[in-house]
Scaffold this motif. Sequence first.
Motif, short mmCIF file in Angstrom:
data_model
loop_
_atom_site.label_atom_id
_atom_site.label_comp_id
_atom_site.label_asym_id
_atom_site.label_seq_id
_atom_site.Cartn_x
_atom_site.Cartn_y
_atom_site.Cartn_z
N PRO A 6 -28.99 66.42 33.76
CA PRO A 6 -28.00 66.11 32.72
C PRO A 6 -28.40 64.88 31.92
O PRO A 6 -29.02 63.95 32.43
CB PRO A 6 -26.72 65.88 33.51
CG PRO A 6 -27.17 65.52 34.88
CD PRO A 6 -28.43 66.29 35.11
N SER A 7 -28.02 64.89 30.67
CA SER A 7 -28.41 63.80 29.77
C SER A 7 -27.56 62.55 29.98
O SER A 7 -26.39 62.64 30.35
CB SER A 7 -28.29 64.27 28.32
OG SER A 7 -26.97 64.67 28.04
N ARG A 74 -24.06 63.89 28.53
CA ARG A 74 -23.07 64.28 29.55
C ARG A 74 -22.52 63.04 30.26
O ARG A 74 -21.37 63.00 30.67
CB ARG A 74 -23.72 65.23 30.55
CG ARG A 74 -22.77 65.67 31.65
CD ARG A 74 -23.24 66.93 32.31
NE ARG A 74 -22.31 67.36 33.36
CZ ARG A 74 -22.33 68.55 33.93
NH1 ARG A 74 -23.22 69.45 33.53
NH2 ARG A 74 -21.46 68.86 34.87
N PHE A 348 -24.67 65.58 39.63
CA PHE A 348 -24.89 66.92 39.06
C PHE A 348 -25.06 67.97 40.16
O PHE A 348 -24.52 69.07 40.09
CB PHE A 348 -26.09 66.87 38.15
CG PHE A 348 -26.31 68.11 37.34
CD1 PHE A 348 -25.31 68.56 36.47
CD2 PHE A 348 -27.49 68.83 37.42
CE1 PHE A 348 -25.51 69.71 35.70
CE2 PHE A 348 -27.67 69.97 36.64
CZ PHE A 348 -26.69 70.41 35.79
#
Length: 352
Positions: A6-7, A74, A348
């Motif tokens: 995830p960013s 995110r 995540f």
Amino acid sequence: MDTLSPSISAVDLFCGVGGLTHGLARAGVDVRLGVDVDPACKFPYEENNNSRFLEKDVDELKVSEIASELSKGRYSLLAGCAPCQPFSTYSQGDRGKSRGQDWRLLRRFGTLVEQLQPDFVTMENVPQLKSHKVFQDFILSLRGYDLRSARIQCSRVGVPQSRQRLVLVASRHGPLGRGVDAETSLAPTVRETIGKLPLLRAGESNAVDPLHISPQLSPLNMQRIRASAPGGTWRDWDKSLLSHCHQKDTGATYPSVYGRMEWDKIAPTITTQCFGYGNGRFGHPDQDRAISLREAAMLQTFPEEYKFVRSGELVRFNRLGRLIGNAVPVRLGEAIGRLIREEVDRLFSRSY
């Protein structure tokens, strides 16, 4: 399940020339914006990083100017190293009346955290900060966060210098798995860091790299550096080379000024005056000169190709020494980034 990590979108307050930003980016953090009041930081920051530079006093920064950048990923990270003038050895005079002004930027950082509520926060500063009330006030702005703070010897995370910093990392998603102080990475020596750079004489600059430049030495200082052994002190000199301050009782407390670095050890702390032979142990190990600005930047773990000036621009020692000495070492920024990346990946994986 989405296999992509995830960013993390970040904003770097007090970003300087981009040491922290560059390190975070190496660890996979998308630093969207760097904020600093110094216009001299704009070129090196944007030239070397995939980030936008905003020239502004953080004290005047509006939440709306950074909220949209933090929302791009995110997860979000607000990072910064507020200037630490109260602890500068060059400004320890009568400062009592202005101390409130000195702390305003760290207080503003805390206010922005309270208003923005990013997923993660990191703050880097001088170790002495931890003993002051302003640090406890900053901690109060992190209500609801799990946090770790530690005094880090930067050589433990791969920075080739004896540099200690206070690092805080906070998460709004429960306990952190570890602190930055849990990471160890062997620091390279001075030789391994700068040993392959071209030979340089005092007062010369390299034709290819304008930052590989060392200031001229006076005839007396040239005699002094020739009389200096790596790791030695001015006490090794002939009396004819001593200055008046060395001969006073107070001079005995400054053995490292006019010193040379040692090839097979780490460097001393790189300061804003690191280009001056008389300002510390900043003499080159075997060339009769002070270290160059490029060597100083590499000891701060900036890549050799990191650009600090535009093509043809005059290299100014005081300005670039300040920018390099005040920077967060890139490898320290990378260590912080890896910790946050680990936390995000752990969160995540839990969601699946």
